[in-house]
Design an enzyme around this catalytic site. Structure first.
Site, PDB file in Angstrom:
ATOM      1  N   GLY A  16       0.836  -1.206   0.000  1.00 41.37           N
ATOM      2  CA  GLY A  16       0.000   0.000   0.000  1.00 41.37           C
ATOM      3  C   GLY A  16       0.867   1.250   0.000  1.00 41.37           C
ATOM      4  O   GLY A  16       1.739   1.396   0.852  1.00 41.37           O
ATOM      5  N   ARG A  77       1.769  -5.393  -5.130  1.00 42.34           N
ATOM      6  CA  ARG A  77       2.036  -6.585  -4.312  1.00 42.34           C
ATOM      7  C   ARG A  77       2.319  -7.702  -5.318  1.00 42.34           C
ATOM      8  O   ARG A  77       1.435  -8.087  -6.075  1.00 42.34           O
ATOM      9  CB  ARG A  77       0.836  -6.912  -3.419  1.00 42.34           C
ATOM     10  CG  ARG A  77       0.532  -5.789  -2.425  1.00 42.34           C
ATOM     11  CD  ARG A  77      -0.529  -6.169  -1.407  1.00 42.34           C
ATOM     12  NE  ARG A  77      -0.697  -5.091  -0.434  1.00 42.34           N
ATOM     13  CZ  ARG A  77      -1.652  -4.156  -0.481  1.00 42.34           C
ATOM     14  NH1 ARG A  77      -2.543  -4.192  -1.436  1.00 42.34           N
ATOM     15  NH2 ARG A  77      -1.717  -3.211   0.437  1.00 42.34           N
ATOM     16  N   ASP A 108       4.414  -4.313   6.483  1.00 45.61           N
ATOM     17  CA  ASP A 108       4.929  -5.602   6.971  1.00 45.61           C
ATOM     18  C   ASP A 108       5.069  -6.650   5.870  1.00 45.61           C
ATOM     19  O   ASP A 108       6.042  -7.403   5.864  1.00 45.61           O
ATOM     20  CB  ASP A 108       4.125  -6.110   8.182  1.00 45.61           C
ATOM     21  CG  ASP A 108       2.779  -6.671   7.801  1.00 45.61           C
ATOM     22  OD1 ASP A 108       2.150  -6.098   6.889  1.00 45.61           O
ATOM     23  OD2 ASP A 108       2.359  -7.672   8.396  1.00 45.61           O
ATOM     24  N   THR A 131       3.960   2.876   5.529  1.00 48.75           N
ATOM     25  CA  THR A 131       2.563   2.434   5.552  1.00 48.75           C
ATOM     26  C   THR A 131       1.739   3.419   6.370  1.00 48.75           C
ATOM     27  O   THR A 131       2.225   3.921   7.388  1.00 48.75           O
ATOM     28  CB  THR A 131       2.403   1.019   6.154  1.00 48.75           C
ATOM     29  OG1 THR A 131       1.002   0.784   6.417  1.00 48.75           O
ATOM     30  CG2 THR A 131       3.155   0.838   7.466  1.00 48.75           C
ATOM     31  N   ASP A 133      -0.647   2.582   8.091  1.00 53.05           N
ATOM     32  CA  ASP A 133      -1.258   1.849   9.214  1.00 53.05           C
ATOM     33  C   ASP A 133      -0.546   2.040  10.554  1.00 53.05           C
ATOM     34  O   ASP A 133      -1.123   1.786  11.604  1.00 53.05           O
ATOM     35  CB  ASP A 133      -1.305   0.343   8.898  1.00 53.05           C
ATOM     36  CG  ASP A 133      -2.112   0.034   7.653  1.00 53.05           C
ATOM     37  OD1 ASP A 133      -2.946   0.873   7.266  1.00 53.05           O
ATOM     38  OD2 ASP A 133      -1.899  -1.039   7.053  1.00 53.05           O
ATOM     39  N   ASP A 135       1.598   0.230  11.978  1.00 55.72           N
ATOM     40  CA  ASP A 135       1.465  -1.017  12.737  1.00 55.72           C
ATOM     41  C   ASP A 135       2.755  -1.835  12.796  1.00 55.72           C
ATOM     42  O   ASP A 135       2.714  -3.049  12.980  1.00 55.72           O
ATOM     43  CB  ASP A 135       0.339  -1.871  12.136  1.00 55.72           C
ATOM     44  CG  ASP A 135       0.589  -2.213  10.671  1.00 55.72           C
ATOM     45  OD1 ASP A 135       1.507  -1.604  10.056  1.00 55.72           O
ATOM     46  OD2 ASP A 135      -0.126  -3.071  10.127  1.00 55.72           O
ATOM     47  N   ARG A 177      -5.881  -1.913   8.453  1.00 57.14           N
ATOM     48  CA  ARG A 177      -5.821  -3.378   8.513  1.00 57.14           C
ATOM     49  C   ARG A 177      -6.292  -3.900   9.857  1.00 57.14           C
ATOM     50  O   ARG A 177      -7.305  -3.415  10.365  1.00 57.14           O
ATOM     51  CB  ARG A 177      -4.385  -3.855   8.237  1.00 57.14           C
ATOM     52  CG  ARG A 177      -4.284  -4.587   6.934  1.00 57.14           C
ATOM     53  CD  ARG A 177      -2.864  -4.978   6.665  1.00 57.14           C
ATOM     54  NE  ARG A 177      -2.455  -4.437   5.399  1.00 57.14           N
ATOM     55  CZ  ARG A 177      -2.839  -4.927   4.228  1.00 57.14           C
ATOM     56  NH1 ARG A 177      -3.611  -5.989   4.184  1.00 57.14           N
ATOM     57  NH2 ARG A 177      -2.450  -4.384   3.100  1.00 57.14           N
TER      58      ARG A 177
HETATM   59  O1  F6P Z   1      -1.701  -1.290   4.401  1.00 58.33           O
HETATM   60  C1  F6P Z   1      -2.225  -0.127   3.869  1.00 58.33           C
HETATM   61  C2  F6P Z   1      -3.671  -0.307   3.516  1.00 58.33           C
HETATM   62  O2  F6P Z   1      -4.159   0.925   2.996  1.00 58.33           O
HETATM   63  C3  F6P Z   1      -4.554  -0.807   4.652  1.00 58.33           C
HETATM   64  O3  F6P Z   1      -4.904   0.198   5.565  1.00 58.33           O
HETATM   65  C4  F6P Z   1      -5.718  -1.368   3.883  1.00 58.33           C
HETATM   66  O4  F6P Z   1      -6.369  -2.387   4.608  1.00 58.33           O
HETATM   67  C5  F6P Z   1      -5.049  -1.947   2.667  1.00 58.33           C
HETATM   68  O5  F6P Z   1      -3.821  -1.274   2.510  1.00 58.33           O
HETATM   69  C6  F6P Z   1      -5.875  -1.796   1.415  1.00 58.33           C
HETATM   70  O6  F6P Z   1      -5.218  -2.439   0.387  1.00 58.33           O
HETATM   71  P1  F6P Z   1      -5.671  -2.354  -1.141  1.00 58.33           P
HETATM   72  O7  F6P Z   1      -5.215  -1.040  -1.645  1.00 58.33           O
HETATM   73  O8  F6P Z   1      -4.968  -3.478  -1.786  1.00 58.33           O
HETATM   74  O9  F6P Z   1      -7.148  -2.448  -1.160  1.00 58.33           O
END
Ligand code: F6P
Length: 338
Positions: A16, A77, A108, A131, A133, A135, A177
């Site tokens: 992300g 990813r 992570d 990130t 998050d 976290d 998350r």
């Molecule tokens: O890890 C960052 C994040 O934005 C999280 O807060 C969220 O759950 C996830 O990525 C969303 O991922 P995607 O962009 O693949 O929907």
């Protein structure tokens, strides 16, 4: 790479995206160049390494990006990299290009990827916490967190206006998350009546009791910040027959029981965008520079972070195996302030 100083650096942004990633790319590039390292940026995280999709970076190519959200290197990813064969291919490409040190800016999943690459490649690996998050254990703050808080707060201030006007209950779902850092920070910042966190059990009946009490005390609107981890895990319905995995359904359940108009707003990916806030630019710039310095000292298999205002390194594995906890004091005062 033995004990020689690294001569070529690679950079990826992965997972992300987070506001401030560009500031980190810029800082790594400029400090590495100062130390006579060549720098390449791979596109779309590990995908760029696997597919040999990269760009040479010089001082100019990272000009005018410190203030920009997103990432000039794009992010992704990479499924292929999750396999040993994919990592072998990535390692082979890094060797072919002569990369001595790889800087991985991400959360992570990206740092786990970096740790896994160590079995395939003997270059240096340095992670940077990128990130929204917040976290990751081993750092008090991650690049992007402050901006995500600001973005969410600006949106929620607007929700508060309409909640007040219509005397409604509003559930506002924020990202993060399975961690509640964004939700707690935002909840304090917007003066939410309630904050639902994945770290704490959610009892719908108790929540409704508190909403009714606050109405009885004269409050006419109610803001409930919901961490997405709460709905991912699920909340038991009042009749205990189903698990609710959706903020809109949760709002309906509250409305059914209280008779009070309730709505849900899912803030979603706007939290990942926008120009980085001051603190994210500063964090990203300092960690980018520091990452190069620790690489020059021979560090590998670590993430750079900041703890109690001091820059530090932490073994990559610790960033996800150790627990990073919410601020107990903020937890304690949240309801007192509402
Ligand atoms: O890890 C960052 C994040 O934005 C999280 O807060 C969220 O759950 C996830 O990525 C969303 O991922 P995607 O962009 O693949 O929907």
């Amino acid at each position: 790479m033995a004990s020689d100083k690294p001569r070529k650096a690679g950079i990826i942004t992965s997972g992300g995206d987070a506001p401030g990633m560009n500031a980190a790319i810029r800082a790594i590039t400029r400090v590495a160049l100062r130390h006579e390292m060549a720098v390449v940026g791979f596109y779309r995280g590990y995908t760029g390494i696997v597919n040999e999709d990269y760009v040479d970076l010089d001082r100019k190519s990272v000009a005018n990006i410190v203030q920009r959200g997103g990432t000039i290197l794009r992010s992704a990813r990479c499924k292929e990299f999750m396999t040993p064969e994919g990592r072998d291919k990535a390692a082979e490409n890094l060797r072919k290009l002569g990369v001595d040190v790889l800087f991985v800016i991400g959360g992570d999943g990206s740092l786990r990827g970096a740790a896994a690459l160590r079995d395939h490649w003997d270059g240096q690996l340095i992670g940077l916490p990128g990130t929204i998050d917040n976290d990751l254990a081993g750092t008090d703050y991650t690049i992007g967190y402050f901006t995500a808080l600001d973005t969410a707060l600006h949106a929620i201030d607007k929700v508060r206006d309409t909640a007040d006007a219509f005397e409604r209950i509003f559930l506002v779902e924020v990202m993060g998350r399975m961690a509640g850092f964004i939700a707690l920070g935002v909840g304090i910042g917007c003066g939410a009546e309630e904050v639902l966190l994945p770290e704490r059990p959610v009892d719908l009946r108790e929540l409704i009791g508190r909403i009714q009490d606050s109405r009885a005390m004269g409050k006419t609107s109610c803001l409930i910040v919901v961490a997405e981890g709460v709905v991912h895990r699920g909340v038991r319905s009042l009749d205990d027959r189903i698990t609710i995995h959706d903020s809109t359904m949760l709002a309906k359940e509250i409305q059914k029981e209280t008779g009070l108009d309730s709505r849900a707003v899912i803030l979603g990916h706007i939290q990942r965008g926008g120009n980085p806030a001051a603190l994210d630019r500063i964090l990203a710039s300092s960690l980018g520079a520091y990452a190069v310095e620790v690489a020059l000292e021979g560090a590998t298999g670590v993430m750079v972070g900041v703890k109690s205002q001091a820059r530090c390194t932490v073994p990559l594995e610790e960033t996800w195996t150790k627990h990073s906890s919410l601020d107990e004091y903020l937890l304690k005062i949240q309801r007192l302030l509402a």
